[in-house]
Design a protein around this motif. Structure first.
Motif, PDB file in Angstrom:
ATOM      1  N   ALA A  72       0.812  -1.225   0.000  1.00  0.00           N
ATOM      2  CA  ALA A  72       0.000   0.000   0.000  1.00  0.00           C
ATOM      3  C   ALA A  72       0.841   1.269   0.000  1.00  0.00           C
ATOM      4  O   ALA A  72       0.558   2.213  -0.747  1.00  0.00           O
ATOM      5  CB  ALA A  72      -0.957  -0.002   1.183  1.00  0.00           C
ATOM      6  N   ASN A  73       1.862   1.331   0.834  1.00  0.00           N
ATOM      7  CA  ASN A  73       2.659   2.554   0.936  1.00  0.00           C
ATOM      8  C   ASN A  73       3.843   2.554  -0.020  1.00  0.00           C
ATOM      9  O   ASN A  73       4.107   3.547  -0.694  1.00  0.00           O
ATOM     10  CB  ASN A  73       3.146   2.741   2.379  1.00  0.00           C
ATOM     11  N   LYS A  74       4.554   1.439  -0.099  1.00  0.00           N
ATOM     12  CA  LYS A  74       5.800   1.442  -0.876  1.00  0.00           C
ATOM     13  C   LYS A  74       5.558   1.585  -2.372  1.00  0.00           C
ATOM     14  O   LYS A  74       6.325   2.252  -3.068  1.00  0.00           O
ATOM     15  CB  LYS A  74       6.630   0.191  -0.563  1.00  0.00           C
ATOM     16  N   LEU A  75       4.480   0.988  -2.912  1.00  0.00           N
ATOM     17  CA  LEU A  75       4.222   1.126  -4.348  1.00  0.00           C
ATOM     18  C   LEU A  75       3.846   2.561  -4.695  1.00  0.00           C
ATOM     19  O   LEU A  75       4.317   3.112  -5.687  1.00  0.00           O
ATOM     20  CB  LEU A  75       3.107   0.169  -4.791  1.00  0.00           C
ATOM     21  N   GLN A  80       5.410   7.680  -7.222  1.00  0.00           N
ATOM     22  CA  GLN A  80       5.615   9.125  -7.133  1.00  0.00           C
ATOM     23  C   GLN A  80       7.043   9.493  -7.518  1.00  0.00           C
ATOM     24  O   GLN A  80       7.279  10.537  -8.127  1.00  0.00           O
ATOM     25  CB  GLN A  80       5.309   9.601  -5.712  1.00  0.00           C
ATOM     26  N   GLN A  81       7.994   8.618  -7.183  1.00  0.00           N
ATOM     27  CA  GLN A  81       9.391   8.873  -7.515  1.00  0.00           C
ATOM     28  C   GLN A  81       9.674   8.638  -8.995  1.00  0.00           C
ATOM     29  O   GLN A  81      10.354   9.438  -9.640  1.00  0.00           O
ATOM     30  CB  GLN A  81      10.302   7.972  -6.667  1.00  0.00           C
ATOM     31  N   TYR A  85       4.885  12.840 -12.835  1.00  0.00           N
ATOM     32  CA  TYR A  85       3.829  13.515 -13.590  1.00  0.00           C
ATOM     33  C   TYR A  85       2.445  12.984 -13.236  1.00  0.00           C
ATOM     34  O   TYR A  85       1.436  13.615 -13.520  1.00  0.00           O
ATOM     35  CB  TYR A  85       4.053  13.296 -15.091  1.00  0.00           C
ATOM     36  N   MET A  86       2.379  11.826 -12.615  1.00  0.00           N
ATOM     37  CA  MET A  86       1.106  11.174 -12.373  1.00  0.00           C
ATOM     38  C   MET A  86       0.409  11.739 -11.131  1.00  0.00           C
ATOM     39  O   MET A  86       0.960  11.744 -10.034  1.00  0.00           O
ATOM     40  CB  MET A  86       1.299   9.662 -12.188  1.00  0.00           C
ATOM     41  N   LYS A  87      -0.815  12.205 -11.321  1.00  0.00           N
ATOM     42  CA  LYS A  87      -1.604  12.729 -10.216  1.00  0.00           C
ATOM     43  C   LYS A  87      -2.143  11.589  -9.362  1.00  0.00           C
ATOM     44  O   LYS A  87      -2.236  10.446  -9.800  1.00  0.00           O
ATOM     45  CB  LYS A  87      -2.766  13.581 -10.746  1.00  0.00           C
ATOM     46  N   GLN A  88      -2.550  11.907  -8.139  1.00  0.00           N
ATOM     47  CA  GLN A  88      -3.049  10.877  -7.233  1.00  0.00           C
ATOM     48  C   GLN A  88      -4.313  10.206  -7.761  1.00  0.00           C
ATOM     49  O   GLN A  88      -4.481   8.996  -7.626  1.00  0.00           O
ATOM     50  CB  GLN A  88      -3.321  11.492  -5.855  1.00  0.00           C
ATOM     51  N   GLU A 124       6.479  -1.841 -11.501  1.00  0.00           N
ATOM     52  CA  GLU A 124       6.999  -1.274 -10.260  1.00  0.00           C
ATOM     53  C   GLU A 124       6.787  -2.228  -9.083  1.00  0.00           C
ATOM     54  O   GLU A 124       7.626  -2.307  -8.184  1.00  0.00           O
ATOM     55  CB  GLU A 124       6.345   0.086  -9.980  1.00  0.00           C
ATOM     56  N   MET A 125       5.682  -2.941  -9.069  1.00  0.00           N
ATOM     57  CA  MET A 125       5.458  -3.951  -8.025  1.00  0.00           C
ATOM     58  C   MET A 125       6.550  -5.016  -8.063  1.00  0.00           C
ATOM     59  O   MET A 125       7.042  -5.472  -7.021  1.00  0.00           O
ATOM     60  CB  MET A 125       4.097  -4.624  -8.201  1.00  0.00           C
ATOM     61  N   LEU A 126       6.912  -5.422  -9.269  1.00  0.00           N
ATOM     62  CA  LEU A 126       7.898  -6.488  -9.425  1.00  0.00           C
ATOM     63  C   LEU A 126       9.292  -6.097  -8.947  1.00  0.00           C
ATOM     64  O   LEU A 126      10.125  -6.973  -8.693  1.00  0.00           O
ATOM     65  CB  LEU A 126       7.967  -6.921 -10.891  1.00  0.00           C
TER      66      LEU A 126
END
Length: 344
Positions: A72-75, A80-81, A85-88, A124-126
């Motif tokens: 939940a937090n790390k992904l 964001q890093q 450019y990606m909004k929430q 990114e999960m991988l």
């Protein structure tokens, strides 16, 4: 004649021929729209938007529990890093679709990945290899493998099967088609048609579904049997029954999904013409009050699809909370030369 003039003329001709070829090979009745999608802070669907008639809630709860424990937090931080450019709100809706993909992977033998936007999150999960392995083990008892896949133009039957299962399991969000691309553009493959026509239930399970999980998980078994029932019912519809269903229901996606099976099996050569005509018959009903919302061609309550799921406003934006979203794509899909996972 100067050489640069000849080169310019040849370039213009080449561009014209490429553009003409793209038009020729675009699926019948599908027009690409380049309108940008604005991802807004809309209420996320309960249980990932699982349809009420589908009994798979415990598995979704298990997915959410496993995801919250490991990712939940790390992904979100990594996205964001890596994708500043990606909004929430965009991230939120994209994550919903990734979770839906995992639900489909828990039921199907193979699930190609048809969205570059969703695949970005999966990649990114991988990166968190141990967390990803633990998540999959807790969620469904096996790993959802990430393997190279070819484009959807080269696997139209796989895309058709994806579309049908997706619509049976989930209600559309305002951004489903923007994330996944056009739905119902292709007929089912001849292999799937043959399996349906034969009506051999064990063979359908072995060829299309996650057979091991069906044996081990009663909830998965119930949903797979439900999907097979729906598949066989759609294949045996008559033209009159299909017409009656289209005039008596506001759920556009389910009507089109049934029609996709019927026309694939009975009118494959003219599939695009039949689906395009049915689409034109149904969409005016939807626009006349079957769940369309202002600013978007579809709402979470409607069953919009294909080109009609684009916000008319401009850039991607907004903010949101925790789970799922999509990127600045138009309603047409990207090349989708990404990856896929499977069950068995």
């Amino acid at each position: 004649m100067p050489i640069y003039y000849i080169a310019a003329v040849l370039l213009v001709i080449a561009v014209f021929l490429v553009r003409r070829k793209l038009r020729i090979f675009r699926p019948a009745g599908r027009r690409r729209r380049q309108t940008k999608v604005t991802y807004r802070r809309k209420k996320a669907p309960l249980n990932l938007g699982l349809r009420e008639e589908v009994s798979y809630t415990q598995t979704i709860l298990q997915l959410e529990k496993s995801y919250n424990k490991h990712f939940a937090n790390k992904l979100k931080t990594r996205m964001q890093q890596e994708h500043p450019y990606m909004k929430q709100a965009e991230y939120r809706w994209k994550l919903i679709e990734l979770k839906r993909y995992f639900i489909m992977a828990s039921l199907l033998k193979q699930v190609p990945m048809f969205s570059d936007e969703v695949d970005d999150l999966w990649h990114e999960m991988l990166m968190f290899t141990k967390s990803y392995a633990d998540f999959c083990a807790e969620f469904m008892g096996s790993t959802v493998h990430h393997e190279p896949a070819i484009t959807r133009r080269e696997t139209p039957g796989a895309r058709a099967w994806f579309d049908w299962v997706y619509c049976q399991l989930f209600e559309f969000t305002p951004y489903s088609a923007a994330i996944w691309g056009d739905f119902f553009a292709y007929p089912l493959s001849s292999d799937v048609q043959k399996l349906i026509a034969q009506g051999d239930r064990p063979e359908l399970v072995n060829e299309l579904f996650h057979a091991r999980r069906m044996q081990e998980n009663p909830e998965a078994s119930q949903v797979i049997n439900y999907l097979i029932d729906q598949l066989q019912r759609s294949a045996t519809l008559s033209e009159e029954e299909l017409s009656s269903a289209s005039s008596g229901s506001s759920d556009v996606a389910l009507i089109m999904a049934s029609a996709m099976v019927y026309y694939s099996m009975h009118h494959e050569a003219t599939y695009g013409l039949h689906m395009g005509r049915l689409e034109q018959e149904i969409l005016p009903q939807e626009k006349a009050g079957y769940g369309s919302s202002s600013g978007s061609g579809c709402s979470s309550g409607s069953s919009c699809y294909a080109d009609h799921c684009t916000d008319s406003s401009s850039s991607s934006g907004g903010s949101g909370s925790s789970s799922g979203s999509s990127s600045d794509s138009s309603c047409s899909s990207s090349s989708c030369s990404s990856c896929g996972g499977g069950g068995d």
